[in-house]
Structures are given as C-alpha cells and as structure tokens.
Design an enzyme around this catalytic site. Structure first.
Site, PDB file in Angstrom:
ATOM      1  N   GLY A  55       0.760  -1.250   0.000  1.00 19.18           N
ATOM      2  CA  GLY A  55       0.000   0.000   0.000  1.00 19.18           C
ATOM      3  C   GLY A  55       0.789   1.297   0.000  1.00 19.18           C
ATOM      4  N   GLU A 110       3.420   3.920   6.369  1.00 16.59           N
ATOM      5  CA  GLU A 110       2.212   3.113   6.177  1.00 16.59           C
ATOM      6  C   GLU A 110       1.216   3.927   5.345  1.00 16.59           C
ATOM      7  OE1 GLU A 110       0.584   0.459   6.071  1.00 16.59           O
ATOM      8  OE2 GLU A 110      -0.293  -0.123   7.994  1.00 16.59           O
ATOM      9  N   ASP A 111       0.423   3.242   4.535  1.00 14.76           N
ATOM     10  CA  ASP A 111      -0.562   3.961   3.725  1.00 14.76           C
ATOM     11  C   ASP A 111      -1.728   4.455   4.574  1.00 14.76           C
ATOM     12  OD1 ASP A 111      -1.432   1.366   4.184  1.00 14.76           O
ATOM     13  OD2 ASP A 111      -2.141   1.002   2.156  1.00 14.76           O
ATOM     14  N   ASP A 114      -6.147   1.718   9.942  1.00 17.24           N
ATOM     15  CA  ASP A 114      -7.578   1.438  10.041  1.00 17.24           C
ATOM     16  C   ASP A 114      -7.847   0.859  11.430  1.00 17.24           C
ATOM     17  OD1 ASP A 114     -10.211   0.807   9.546  1.00 17.24           O
ATOM     18  OD2 ASP A 114      -9.830  -0.685   8.014  1.00 17.24           O
ATOM     19  N   LYS A 142      -7.741   6.598  10.043  1.00 18.48           N
ATOM     20  CA  LYS A 142      -9.204   6.653  10.189  1.00 18.48           C
ATOM     21  C   LYS A 142      -9.643   7.009  11.602  1.00 18.48           C
ATOM     22  CE  LYS A 142     -10.505   3.627   6.349  1.00 18.48           C
ATOM     23  NZ  LYS A 142     -11.091   2.326   5.971  1.00 18.48           N
ATOM     24  N   PHE A 163     -14.381   3.163   2.798  1.00 15.10           N
ATOM     25  CA  PHE A 163     -13.353   2.381   2.119  1.00 15.10           C
ATOM     26  C   PHE A 163     -12.733   3.224   1.010  1.00 15.10           C
ATOM     27  CE2 PHE A 163     -11.185  -0.748  -0.355  1.00 15.10           C
ATOM     28  CZ  PHE A 163     -10.616  -1.529   0.634  1.00 15.10           C
ATOM     29  N   ASP A 170      -5.744  -0.262  -2.417  1.00 17.88           N
ATOM     30  CA  ASP A 170      -6.419  -1.140  -3.363  1.00 17.88           C
ATOM     31  C   ASP A 170      -7.752  -1.638  -2.843  1.00 17.88           C
ATOM     32  OD1 ASP A 170      -5.198  -2.918  -1.334  1.00 17.88           O
ATOM     33  OD2 ASP A 170      -5.974  -4.519  -2.623  1.00 17.88           O
ATOM     34  N   ARG A 176      -4.827   0.756  -7.411  1.00 15.78           N
ATOM     35  CA  ARG A 176      -3.651   1.321  -6.745  1.00 15.78           C
ATOM     36  C   ARG A 176      -3.051   2.479  -7.522  1.00 15.78           C
ATOM     37  NH1 ARG A 176      -2.095  -2.050  -2.444  1.00 15.78           N
ATOM     38  NH2 ARG A 176      -2.397  -4.266  -2.767  1.00 15.78           N
TER      39      ARG A 176
END
Ligand code: IMP
Ligand code: MG
Length: 184
Positions: A55, A110-111, A114, A142, A163, A170, A176
């Site tokens: 990610g 990190e992307d 969550d 988030k 989402f 992705d 992506r």
C-alpha cells in the site's frame, strides 16, 4: 468536488462515490510532511525509511523525494495470515528488510491506519531490533483504532471512515494506480 472526466477510464468504468483527496491535495500535504520529517531528524545521523508494502509504494516514492537529507530506503511485507515465509512472533514477515535497524533512526511508512492491527503486531517485533528511534508516518488515519502500540508522529489526513482506493490503496488489488484518493 468535480470528478475529473477520466475517472471512468481510470477505474475501468467503476463508479467512485467521490474524490476524497485530489492529486494536488496529496502533493501539498506530502510536501509538508517531508519538510517536517527533514527538520525532525538530527543532521549526520542515519535515517532508514521503511515502507510497508504494498500500500505505501506510491506515498513512499513521493515522500522520499520530499525528505531533503540523506536517507536509505527499504521495504517490509507483513502478513497476519496467509503464506508467509518467516514467522516472527505474531506477525509473518513475508519480506523482512535487508537493512539492519540497529543504531539507526527508523521511519516506518504506512498507507492507512484502520483497525491498527498491522501496526500493533509489527511495532513490538521492530522494537527488539535496537533502532535509535522508531517512528511511524501514515498518509491516512481513520482514527477508529484503539490506542496503538506506537501512535503515528506524522499523519497526512484524518480520513473519513469509508473504504478508500487510489494512491497505493487497493480493493482486491485494483485501483492502486489512481493518482487521487476516492471513496468506493
Ligand atoms: P489495519 O491493520 O486495520 O490498521 O489496516 C491496515 C491495512 O489495511 C492498510 O495498510 C491497508 O492495506 C488496508 N486498509 C485499511 N483500510 C483501507 C481502506 O480504506 N482502503 C484500502 N485499504 C485499506
Ligand atoms: Mg491492502
């Protein structure tokens, strides 16, 4: 927010709900984060930037170019389940960085955070490796996770609890390559 005309081309006809962060929003924020990271670390000390694949690959590529000091770059592929090769405690390192973390400043990229599960499993493993410092940088957060093993020092955006796809993120390996971040 007007949706660019090429969105349907880009997504193969999939309707995205809305663009959450445009290419320009992201570029501006990544530039700021790069500046803050550059200023944070003492000059002359080693900084190793470790991207969590897959990610983070686009974010890391952009962020690395906004960090105006010498760095080394490595990657890490972690999986909590599946066909990992090396099991290190609770997290499977499908790919473990070649670089030693010992005595170096380590910045984990990190992307999106969550549930926080990935980070909570990974941090204790990395903490044992003798890094001079261990910090976390996430493009998106988030803010739904319970307290993390390590809170991110740098966060690009507090993301909506939806989402998200694009800019590395992705859905079943699709999207992506979108240059923006959208809600599916
Ligand atoms: P966590 O372990 O629940 O914090 O989730 C972290 C990982 O789940 C991220 O690195 C992403 O790969 C994936 N993920 C979480 N939320 C999203 C999302 O909204 N879109 C795409 N991937 C996501
Ligand atoms: Mg993913």
């Amino acid at each position: 927010m007007a949706i660019p005309v090429d969105v349907h081309e880009r997504t193969g006809g999939q309707n995205v709900r809305r663009i959450v962060y445009t290419q320009e929003d992201i570029a501006r924020r990544v530039r700021e984060m790069g500046r803050e990271i550059t200023e944070h670390y003492p000059r002359g000390e080693d900084l190793l930037v470790v991207g969590l694949l897959k990610g983070s690959f686009i974010f890391l590529a952009d962020l690395a170019r906004e960090i105006a000091r010498p760095i080394h770059v490595d990657f890490l592929v972690a999986s909590s389940y599946g066909s990992g090769t090396v099991s290190t405690g609770e997290v499977r390192m499908v790919y473990d960085p070649e670089a030693s973390l010992t005595d170096r400043h380590v910045l984990l990229v990190e992307d999106i955070i969550d549930s926080g599960t990935t980070i909570n499993r990974l941090i204790p493993v990395l903490e044992k490796r003798g890094a001079r410092s261990l910090e976390l940088c996430a493009l998106l957060h988030k803010r739904i996770a319970p307290p993390l093993a390590r809170e991110a020092r740098w966060v690009g955006f507090d993301a909506p609890k939806e989402f998200l796809i694009g800019y590395g993120l992705d859905h079943s390996e699709n999207y992506r390559n979108l240059p923006f971040i959208a809600s599916l």
